[in-house]
Write a protein that holds these residues in place. Structure first.
Motif, PDB file in Angstrom:
ATOM      1  N   MET A   1      19.257  46.600  14.263  1.00 27.64           N
ATOM      2  CA  MET A   1      18.765  46.027  15.509  1.00 27.64           C
ATOM      3  C   MET A   1      17.847  44.835  15.266  1.00 27.64           C
ATOM      4  N   VAL A   2      17.942  44.238  14.095  1.00 27.25           N
ATOM      5  CA  VAL A   2      17.141  43.062  13.796  1.00 27.25           C
ATOM      6  C   VAL A   2      17.839  41.830  14.371  1.00 27.25           C
ATOM      7  N   ILE A   3      17.119  41.053  15.172  1.00 29.25           N
ATOM      8  CA  ILE A   3      17.716  39.863  15.773  1.00 29.25           C
ATOM      9  C   ILE A   3      18.244  38.952  14.671  1.00 29.25           C
ATOM     10  N   GLY A   4      19.479  38.519  14.822  1.00 27.44           N
ATOM     11  CA  GLY A   4      20.121  37.672  13.823  1.00 27.44           C
ATOM     12  C   GLY A   4      20.997  38.437  12.840  1.00 27.44           C
ATOM     13  N   SER A   5      20.870  39.770  12.819  1.00 24.59           N
ATOM     14  CA  SER A   5      21.739  40.550  11.930  1.00 24.59           C
ATOM     15  C   SER A   5      23.153  40.587  12.507  1.00 24.59           C
ATOM     16  N   ASN A   6      24.135  40.710  11.618  1.00 28.68           N
ATOM     17  CA  ASN A   6      25.517  40.720  12.083  1.00 28.68           C
ATOM     18  C   ASN A   6      26.388  41.518  11.131  1.00 28.68           C
ATOM     19  N   GLY A   7      27.605  41.744  11.544  1.00 31.40           N
ATOM     20  CA  GLY A   7      28.550  42.498  10.732  1.00 31.40           C
ATOM     21  C   GLY A   7      29.980  42.143  11.102  1.00 31.40           C
ATOM     22  N   PHE A   8      30.892  42.470  10.201  1.00 27.38           N
ATOM     23  CA  PHE A   8      32.303  42.173  10.378  1.00 27.38           C
ATOM     24  C   PHE A   8      33.104  43.397   9.971  1.00 27.38           C
ATOM     25  N   HIS A   9      34.190  43.680  10.664  1.00 22.84           N
ATOM     26  CA  HIS A   9      35.032  44.808  10.274  1.00 22.84           C
ATOM     27  C   HIS A   9      36.509  44.474  10.490  1.00 22.84           C
ATOM     28  N   VAL A  10      37.340  45.153   9.720  1.00 24.94           N
ATOM     29  CA  VAL A  10      38.795  45.022   9.821  1.00 24.94           C
ATOM     30  C   VAL A  10      39.353  46.428   9.920  1.00 24.94           C
ATOM     31  N   GLN A  11      40.326  46.625  10.812  1.00 21.64           N
ATOM     32  CA  GLN A  11      40.894  47.957  11.017  1.00 21.64           C
ATOM     33  C   GLN A  11      42.401  47.833  11.224  1.00 21.64           C
ATOM     34  N   TYR A  12      43.164  48.672  10.529  1.00 24.16           N
ATOM     35  CA  TYR A  12      44.614  48.729  10.737  1.00 24.16           C
ATOM     36  C   TYR A  12      44.900  49.748  11.826  1.00 24.16           C
ATOM     37  N   LYS A  13      45.782  49.394  12.753  1.00 25.92           N
ATOM     38  CA  LYS A  13      46.129  50.290  13.855  1.00 25.92           C
ATOM     39  C   LYS A  13      47.638  50.498  13.890  1.00 25.92           C
ATOM     40  N   LYS A  14      48.048  51.724  14.142  1.00 23.96           N
ATOM     41  CA  LYS A  14      49.456  52.017  14.352  1.00 23.96           C
ATOM     42  C   LYS A  14      49.560  53.210  15.291  1.00 23.96           C
ATOM     43  N   ALA A  15      50.299  53.040  16.372  1.00 16.57           N
ATOM     44  CA  ALA A  15      50.551  54.118  17.324  1.00 16.57           C
ATOM     45  C   ALA A  15      52.032  54.064  17.671  1.00 16.57           C
ATOM     46  N   ASP A  16      52.783  55.008  17.155  1.00 16.94           N
ATOM     47  CA  ASP A  16      54.221  55.062  17.417  1.00 16.94           C
ATOM     48  C   ASP A  16      54.491  55.279  18.896  1.00 16.94           C
ATOM     49  N   PRO A  17      55.725  55.001  19.339  1.00 18.96           N
ATOM     50  CA  PRO A  17      56.061  55.293  20.728  1.00 18.96           C
ATOM     51  C   PRO A  17      55.755  56.765  21.059  1.00 18.96           C
ATOM     52  N   ASN A  18      55.187  57.008  22.232  1.00 21.64           N
ATOM     53  CA  ASN A  18      54.792  58.338  22.711  1.00 21.64           C
ATOM     54  C   ASN A  18      53.615  58.930  21.952  1.00 21.64           C
ATOM     55  N   PHE A  19      52.839  58.088  21.239  1.00 19.75           N
ATOM     56  CA  PHE A  19      51.638  58.557  20.557  1.00 19.75           C
ATOM     57  C   PHE A  19      50.630  59.098  21.563  1.00 19.75           C
ATOM     58  N   ASP A  20      50.379  58.345  22.621  1.00 17.46           N
ATOM     59  CA  ASP A  20      49.559  58.811  23.743  1.00 17.46           C
ATOM     60  C   ASP A  20      50.493  58.999  24.930  1.00 17.46           C
ATOM     61  N   LEU A  21      50.282  60.033  25.680  1.00 20.14           N
ATOM     62  CA  LEU A  21      51.149  60.298  26.819  1.00 20.14           C
ATOM     63  C   LEU A  21      50.645  59.543  28.038  1.00 20.14           C
ATOM     64  N   GLN A  22      51.363  58.538  28.438  1.00 11.90           N
ATOM     65  CA  GLN A  22      50.950  57.689  29.558  1.00 11.90           C
ATOM     66  C   GLN A  22      50.642  58.471  30.830  1.00 11.90           C
ATOM     67  N   PRO A  23      51.425  59.460  31.219  1.00 10.67           N
ATOM     68  CA  PRO A  23      51.126  60.160  32.469  1.00 10.67           C
ATOM     69  C   PRO A  23      49.791  60.903  32.454  1.00 10.67           C
ATOM     70  N   LEU A  24      49.248  61.200  31.286  1.00 11.97           N
ATOM     71  CA  LEU A  24      47.995  61.934  31.215  1.00 11.97           C
ATOM     72  C   LEU A  24      46.776  61.017  31.190  1.00 11.97           C
ATOM     73  N   ALA A  25      46.992  59.715  31.163  1.00 12.24           N
ATOM     74  CA  ALA A  25      45.876  58.768  31.115  1.00 12.24           C
ATOM     75  C   ALA A  25      45.092  58.818  32.424  1.00 12.24           C
ATOM     76  N   GLY A  26      43.781  58.724  32.303  1.00 11.00           N
ATOM     77  CA  GLY A  26      42.922  58.725  33.474  1.00 11.00           C
ATOM     78  C   GLY A  26      42.352  57.345  33.736  1.00 11.00           C
ATOM     79  N   PRO A  27      41.566  57.181  34.779  1.00 18.38           N
ATOM     80  CA  PRO A  27      41.002  55.870  35.120  1.00 18.38           C
ATOM     81  C   PRO A  27      40.226  55.215  33.983  1.00 18.38           C
ATOM     82  N   ALA A  28      39.561  55.985  33.153  1.00 15.51           N
ATOM     83  CA  ALA A  28      38.819  55.389  32.033  1.00 15.51           C
ATOM     84  C   ALA A  28      39.762  54.669  31.072  1.00 15.51           C
ATOM     85  N   GLU A  29      40.957  55.209  30.868  1.00 17.27           N
ATOM     86  CA  GLU A  29      41.931  54.578  29.986  1.00 17.27           C
ATOM     87  C   GLU A  29      42.653  53.422  30.662  1.00 17.27           C
ATOM     88  N   TRP A  30      42.750  53.437  31.982  1.00 18.21           N
ATOM     89  CA  TRP A  30      43.502  52.392  32.675  1.00 18.21           C
ATOM     90  C   TRP A  30      42.866  51.024  32.512  1.00 18.21           C
TER      91      TRP A  30
END
Length: 92
Positions: A1-30
């Motif tokens: 929380m020091v003013i001027g401090s910073n950071g960088f990150h890299v992340q690999y993502k993969k979600a196959d078809p039907n990984f999350d079930l669309q009909p079960l998504a709620g307003p927070a996910e929309w």
């Protein structure tokens, strides 16, 4: 929380078809960026793969600026699903 401090990150993502079930998504996910993986903008992380690059910096007392670029594509057909998201977090 020091003013001027910073950071960088890299992340690999993969979600196959039907990984999350669309009909079960709620307003927070929309309202989540992953909805952009659907033409109808209604679901979560499905049928995507790629790399996320993120940067955060403390710009003021208890205030963090975050910028992320998700370089994603649809697994099923290679369609571009990339997006940029910027946020400001104020902690109290």
């Amino acid at each position: 929380m020091v003013i001027g401090s910073n950071g960088f990150h890299v992340q690999y993502k993969k979600a196959d078809p039907n990984f999350d079930l669309q009909p079960l998504a709620g307003p927070a996910e929309w309202i989540a960026p992953y909805n952009w993986t659907y033409r109808a903008h209604g679901g979560a992380a499905n049928d995507i793969q790629g790399v996320k690059y993120g940067f955060e910096a403390t710009v003021a007392k208890r205030t963090i600026f975050s910028l992320q670029y998700d370089d994603l594509e649809r697994i099923s057909n290679g369609e571009d699903q990339s997006f940029v998201c910027a946020q400001v977090f104020y902690l109290f």
